[in-house]
Design a protein around this motif. Structure first.
Motif, short mmCIF file in Angstrom:
data_model
loop_
_atom_site.label_atom_id
_atom_site.label_comp_id
_atom_site.label_asym_id
_atom_site.label_seq_id
_atom_site.Cartn_x
_atom_site.Cartn_y
_atom_site.Cartn_z
N ASN A 21 0.84 -1.19 0.00
CA ASN A 21 0.00 0.00 0.00
C ASN A 21 0.88 1.25 0.00
O ASN A 21 2.07 1.17 0.25
CB ASN A 21 -0.90 0.01 1.24
N ALA A 22 0.24 2.38 -0.25
CA ALA A 22 0.97 3.65 -0.29
C ALA A 22 1.47 3.99 1.11
O ALA A 22 0.69 4.06 2.05
CB ALA A 22 0.06 4.75 -0.81
N ASN A 26 -0.44 9.51 1.37
CA ASN A 26 -1.72 8.82 1.61
C ASN A 26 -2.66 9.64 2.50
O ASN A 26 -3.65 9.11 2.97
CB ASN A 26 -1.48 7.43 2.19
N ALA A 29 -3.08 16.57 2.49
CA ALA A 29 -2.04 17.41 3.08
C ALA A 29 -2.22 18.89 2.79
O ALA A 29 -1.78 19.74 3.57
CB ALA A 29 -0.68 16.96 2.59
N PHE A 30 -2.85 19.24 1.68
CA PHE A 30 -2.89 20.65 1.29
C PHE A 30 -4.31 21.22 1.27
O PHE A 30 -4.55 22.30 1.77
CB PHE A 30 -2.26 20.83 -0.11
N LYS A 36 -8.80 9.49 -3.16
CA LYS A 36 -7.88 8.41 -2.80
C LYS A 36 -8.16 7.19 -3.68
O LYS A 36 -9.32 6.84 -3.88
CB LYS A 36 -8.08 8.06 -1.32
N PRO A 100 -2.64 1.34 -3.58
CA PRO A 100 -3.85 1.62 -2.80
C PRO A 100 -3.55 2.60 -1.68
O PRO A 100 -2.59 2.41 -0.93
CB PRO A 100 -4.25 0.24 -2.25
N GLY A 101 -4.36 3.63 -1.58
CA GLY A 101 -4.19 4.63 -0.53
C GLY A 101 -3.59 5.94 -1.00
O GLY A 101 -3.60 6.92 -0.26
N ARG A 135 -10.09 16.10 4.97
CA ARG A 135 -9.05 16.35 5.97
C ARG A 135 -9.52 15.92 7.36
O ARG A 135 -8.74 15.41 8.16
CB ARG A 135 -8.74 17.85 5.97
N HIS A 138 -10.45 10.82 10.10
CA HIS A 138 -9.24 10.32 10.77
C HIS A 138 -8.61 9.20 9.96
O HIS A 138 -9.27 8.41 9.38
CB HIS A 138 -9.58 9.79 12.16
N ILE B 52 -13.86 8.29 19.04
CA ILE B 52 -13.13 9.14 18.09
C ILE B 52 -14.11 9.88 17.18
O ILE B 52 -13.94 11.05 16.87
CB ILE B 52 -12.15 8.28 17.25
N THR B 58 -8.22 16.17 17.52
CA THR B 58 -7.46 14.98 17.90
C THR B 58 -7.01 15.04 19.36
O THR B 58 -6.47 14.07 19.87
CB THR B 58 -6.23 14.82 17.00
N LEU B 79 -2.67 8.56 16.61
CA LEU B 79 -3.63 7.56 16.14
C LEU B 79 -3.18 7.05 14.78
O LEU B 79 -3.00 7.85 13.86
CB LEU B 79 -5.00 8.24 16.03
N VAL B 81 -4.01 4.97 11.45
CA VAL B 81 -5.15 4.42 10.71
C VAL B 81 -4.66 3.67 9.48
O VAL B 81 -3.58 3.96 8.96
CB VAL B 81 -6.16 5.51 10.29
N THR B 83 -4.17 2.68 5.75
CA THR B 83 -4.05 3.56 4.59
C THR B 83 -5.27 3.51 3.68
O THR B 83 -5.70 4.51 3.14
CB THR B 83 -2.82 3.12 3.75
N VAL B 84 -5.84 2.32 3.51
CA VAL B 84 -6.91 2.16 2.52
C VAL B 84 -8.29 2.22 3.16
O VAL B 84 -9.13 3.02 2.76
CB VAL B 84 -6.73 0.84 1.74
N GLY B 86 -9.15 3.01 6.31
CA GLY B 86 -9.33 4.07 7.32
C GLY B 86 -9.63 3.57 8.72
O GLY B 86 -9.97 4.37 9.59
N GLN B 126 -6.15 28.24 3.28
CA GLN B 126 -5.65 27.98 4.63
C GLN B 126 -4.31 27.27 4.52
O GLN B 126 -4.22 26.16 4.00
CB GLN B 126 -6.64 27.12 5.42
N HIS B 129 -2.94 24.50 9.52
CA HIS B 129 -4.11 23.80 10.04
C HIS B 129 -4.00 23.49 11.52
O HIS B 129 -4.98 23.12 12.14
CB HIS B 129 -4.34 22.51 9.25
#
Lengths: 138, 214
Positions: A21-22, A26, A29-30, A36, A100-101, A135, A138, B52, B58, B79, B81, B83-84, B86, B126, B129
């Protein structure tokens, strides 16, 4: 004009591995929302350009778009009706390897509905399953 | 208000053992602190995910009861998580003290529609963050709201403009920009030739020489 590197070390490269996976790129960020990818594969430079155009058209010069992938892998093809052998084919197009990701695109400065529609339009230009991420998730 | 988390201690460690814990519907976690040392825990996945989900930021302060013993006040430090999909795969808790200030980050939430975007063609961007802060855990808040309603095109909000809630000291550089309203730049598309990229180290020359030799 599709994206491509300005300078390369090798004109032709091997197909390479794309397991796992990535591990980087992932998260969002911006911007506020991102697209995804859930599958592994190659995304052509022309597909990235089509996505960018689709997103910008829908956003109507509002907000900002980030392209998080870059097609840095040259793909070669042999011409039609050519027998096998006689060396590797010529570089024809450029791809970005995605796992993936990987977050492909991000948008910011627009409302939720516009961002979601932008990502839906971009997703339709790709041959891979994708998911909208924000964003705050979680 | 601190949330109560019922945790069980675990002895096994390593990725294989953690994966076994996850398959059993639990989440592996660790709790680090001056008094409690380093504790390996496992939490109920469903309960923890619900906890959560009901928090926007957070910075979550929890009372952790390990195996039904006394509660330890801890801050959710990190935390992890998947990658795919979540899903939460690991949680890191840090014990907090009533007297010792903690160093953490608080999310910045922009409120209101800037004048520059509603009246003009500006775009709100923005760039920051999270703010680095120092405070006691009792004063900790989930997020800091920054009003951007008065921003016109070319205006910006910096860290120094933020009013810190009671008991919180902002450590981030005051000159850093949190958000700004800008006019989107119009890029003129330059039609470039669809040629090949330049080669580094003149590999092409070497290739041609090799072809000639053949």
């Amino acid at each position: 004009m599709p994206l491509m590197p300005k300078r390369v070390k090798h004109r032709k490269v091997m197909r390479g591995s794309r397991k796992g996976n990535a591990q980087v790129g992932n998260t969002v960020a911006f911007g506020d929302f991102g697209l995804k990818v859930l599958e592994r594969g190659w995304v052509k430079a022309t597909q990235i350009e089509a996505c960018r155009v689709a997103i910008n058209r829908h956003m109507k010069r509002k907000g900002k778009v980030w392209i998080r992938i870059f097609p840095d892998k040259p793909i070669t093809q042999k011409p039609v009706e050519v027998r096998m052998g006689k060396g590797k084919g010529n570089p024809e197009y450029w791809v970005a390897v995605v796992k993936p990701g990987t977050v492909l695109f991000e948008v910011g400065g627009v409302n939720d509905a516009t961002a979601k529609e932008c990502m839906r339009l971009a997703s339709a230009k790709l041959g891979l399953r994708t998911m909208l991420v924000s964003r705050s998730s979680h | 208000m601190a949330e109560l988390i019922k945790a069980m201690s675990r002895t096994e460690k390593g990725s294989t053992a953690c994966n076994r814990v996850r398959r059993a519907g639990l989440i592996p976690a660790v709790l680090n602190g001056e008094h409690c040392g380093s504790l390996k825990l496992k939490l109920d996945a469903h309960d923890f995910e619900q906890l959560i989900k009901h928090h926007t930021g957070t910075n979550i302060v929890c009372n952790i009861a390990v195996d039904g013993s006394d509660e330890i006040v801890a801050l959710l430090d990190e935390l992890q998580v998947h990658t795919v999909n979540g899903k939460i795969i690991h949680a890191d808790f840090k014990e907090v003290s009533v007297t010792k200030k903690l160093h953490t980050q608080i999310e910045v939430i922009l409120t209101g529609d800037p004048v520059g975007t509603t009246m003009d063609q500006g775009v709100l961007e923005q760039t920051m963050h999270e703010l680095e802060v120092e405070c006691l855990y009792t004063a900790l808040v989930e997020s800091i709201s920054v009003d951007v309603t008065d921003l016109k095109v070319g205006d910006k909000v910096s860290v120094e403009d933020v009013v810190a809630p009671n008991g919180i000291t902002i450590l981030s550089d005051p000159d850093l920009t949190i958000a700004s309203v800008n006019i989107p730049s119009v890029k003129t598309e330059v039609e470039e030739e669809d040629g090949e990229p330049e080669l580094i180290d003149g590999e092409e020359v070497a290739e041609k020489a090799a072809e000639e030799n053949e």
